[in-house]
Every structure is written in C-alpha cells, then in structure tokens.
Design a protein around this motif. Structure first.
Motif, short mmCIF file in Angstrom:
data_model
loop_
_atom_site.label_atom_id
_atom_site.label_comp_id
_atom_site.label_asym_id
_atom_site.label_seq_id
_atom_site.Cartn_x
_atom_site.Cartn_y
_atom_site.Cartn_z
N UNK A 30 10.50 -17.10 -6.20
CA UNK A 30 11.10 -15.93 -5.37
C UNK A 30 11.03 -14.70 -5.89
N UNK A 31 11.22 -14.57 -7.26
CA UNK A 31 11.08 -12.98 -7.87
C UNK A 31 9.46 -12.92 -8.02
N UNK A 32 8.90 -13.67 -8.42
CA UNK A 32 7.58 -13.49 -8.71
C UNK A 32 7.03 -13.19 -7.55
N UNK A 33 6.94 -13.74 -6.11
CA UNK A 33 6.45 -13.63 -5.04
C UNK A 33 6.83 -12.10 -4.48
N UNK A 34 8.09 -11.83 -4.51
CA UNK A 34 8.68 -10.29 -4.30
C UNK A 34 8.15 -9.42 -4.91
N UNK A 35 7.92 -9.74 -6.24
CA UNK A 35 7.35 -8.61 -7.20
C UNK A 35 5.63 -8.63 -6.71
N UNK A 36 5.00 -9.64 -6.49
CA UNK A 36 3.68 -9.52 -6.01
C UNK A 36 3.42 -8.83 -4.52
N UNK A 37 4.75 -8.92 -3.81
CA UNK A 37 4.50 -8.31 -2.67
C UNK A 37 4.65 -6.79 -2.81
N UNK A 38 5.47 -6.30 -3.65
CA UNK A 38 5.65 -5.11 -4.10
C UNK A 38 4.45 -4.26 -4.52
N UNK A 39 3.87 -5.09 -5.48
CA UNK A 39 2.47 -4.71 -6.13
C UNK A 39 1.46 -4.32 -5.03
N UNK A 40 1.45 -5.28 -4.17
CA UNK A 40 0.21 -5.15 -3.04
C UNK A 40 0.46 -4.12 -2.27
N UNK A 41 1.63 -3.92 -1.68
CA UNK A 41 2.18 -2.84 -1.00
C UNK A 41 2.10 -1.51 -1.72
N UNK A 42 2.34 -1.47 -2.87
CA UNK A 42 2.12 -0.15 -3.67
C UNK A 42 0.61 0.25 -3.58
N UNK A 43 -0.24 -0.92 -3.93
CA UNK A 43 -1.76 -0.71 -4.22
C UNK A 43 -2.51 -0.37 -2.69
N UNK A 44 -1.75 -0.94 -1.65
CA UNK A 44 -2.31 -0.71 -0.22
C UNK A 44 -1.93 0.71 0.24
N UNK A 45 -0.85 1.12 -0.36
CA UNK A 45 -0.29 2.58 0.00
C UNK A 45 -1.00 3.53 -0.59
N UNK A 46 -1.46 3.28 -2.03
CA UNK A 46 -2.21 4.15 -3.00
C UNK A 46 -3.68 4.20 -2.17
#
Length: 222
Positions: A30-46
């Motif tokens: 659960x938390x690993x998936x949430x963290x992965x989603x956050x990282x991908x979102x930040x990379x896409x925004x960057x």
C-alpha cells in the motif's frame, strides 16, 4: 496442564506471527505503491508532461488507491475467524444425538452421593477417588485452584461427562438410570459465562419454564 498451556501459547504465537506478516506485506504494497505514484507524478511534472493540478491529483489518488488494501486485509482476518467458528458449529451439529433413555424419575434432587473417578481419555485420569455426599437442603461449596476439577465434578453431576467409573446416585438412583429430561428439570448448571439470547429478558427466562407466572419471574430476578 503446563504442557497444554505451552502448546496453546505456541499456537497463539503462530497465529499472531502470520497476521503480523500479512499486515506487513499489505502495508509495504500500500505505502510502496503510494510512494511510487508520488515519485512518478513529480517526475512527470518536472518533465512538463503534467500540470501542477494533475500532479497533485495523482499524488492524492495514489494514496487513496492503495490504502483500501489494509481494509481488505482486515476483512480477510474476519473471514478466517468466521470460518474457524463455522467449523466448530458444524462439528457440534455433526455430533451424534444421545438416544432417549427409558430411565427412572425422581421428584426432586436430594442426597446426591458421589464415589467415582473420571477421565477424558483412557490414559489420563482427571479425578481420582472422589467421595462426596450432599444432604437434602444443604448448601455446599467446592473450592480450589483453577484446573483442580470443580467444573468437571459439576459436569459429571449434570450428566454431561459420562466417562466416569464408580457410583453416582441421586436419591438412591444411579445417574445412568435417570432419564435425561428428568435430570434437566431438577438440576441446574450455571457456568462462569452467562448469555442472553435474542429477545427480551422475559423471553430468556421463559426458556426454563414457559408456563411461569409474572410473580415467579420477578422472584427469580430478585
């Protein structure tokens, strides 16, 4: 008894270990998936592929998407407890019914005399050399440390524990020769756990005597 307690402790620890491991795995997912989603979102925004609003939306949805897995895990444990309880219920329902005994009747419980030994299994005797008698109208208390056999004696007197050797008479009649229905009407067993079944208190009291009057019910409650 110490050996059985140790065995129960080991079984309990195995169950707790299994539950802890399953919760840990679900938390990692659960938390690993949430963290992965956050990282991908930040990379896409960057990289300029999503807007700030889209990045925040992905971050919020990532947490909400994986966290229900913990709820699923709790439902799994509830289901396992329900299955274990249902297995016990079905084992109880599958027990053979005792045949109707054409035994003797006695008007009331008086002068029980107990001279018996008892064992749940042939290789281990639980009670040995029991020699008791209760006078009519007397009040007798059997006291002792936990596990010494107080409840077992009560179970034998109630006819629940039939694997006894020796003699157990009530009013001069051997327990094995007394009709079970008559025994239930004259001997009452109140265990350490009490239960109220569905319905009112009156409905529960009427299970023992359906024709009881209101005065009798109030006397019992007092």
């Amino acid at each position: 008894m110490n050996q059985e307690a140790e065995e129960f402790r080991k079984i309990t620890m195995k169950v707790l270990t299994m539950q802890l491991n399953s919760i840990t795995i679900m938390d990692l997912v659960a938390y690993g998936g949430a963290a992965l989603g956050i990282i991908l979102a930040i990379n896409q925004y960057a990289g300029g592929h999503v807007s700030l609003f889209g990045c925040l939306l992905i971050i919020l949805l990532s947490a909400d998407f994986f966290l229900p897995m913990r709820l699923l895990g709790s439902f799994f444990h509830i289901a396992m407890n329900g299955m274990a309880a249902s297995d016990k219920i079905f084992r109880l329902l599958d027990l053979p019914e005792n045949p109707i005994q054409e035994g003797q009747n006695f008007a009331r419980l008086f002068d029980p005399v107990l001279q018996f030994a008892f064992s749940y299994t042939p290789d281990r005797e639980i009670l040995h050399g029991i020699d008791l008698s209760f006078g009519q109208g007397s009040f007798t208390a059997i006291v002792g440390e936990s596990g010494c056999g107080k409840s077992t004696i009560a179970g034998v007197l109630m006819g629940r524990n039939r694997n006894y050797t020796g003699s157990l008479t009530i009013g001069g009649i051997e327990l094995a020769e007394i009709q079970e229905e008559n025994l239930m009407k004259n001997v009452t067993y109140i265990g350490r756990n009490s239960y109220l079944f569905k319905g009112t208190v009156r409905d529960n009291l009427l299970m023992a005597k359906p024709q009881a009057t209101d005065e009798e019910l109030w006397d019992v409650l007092k």
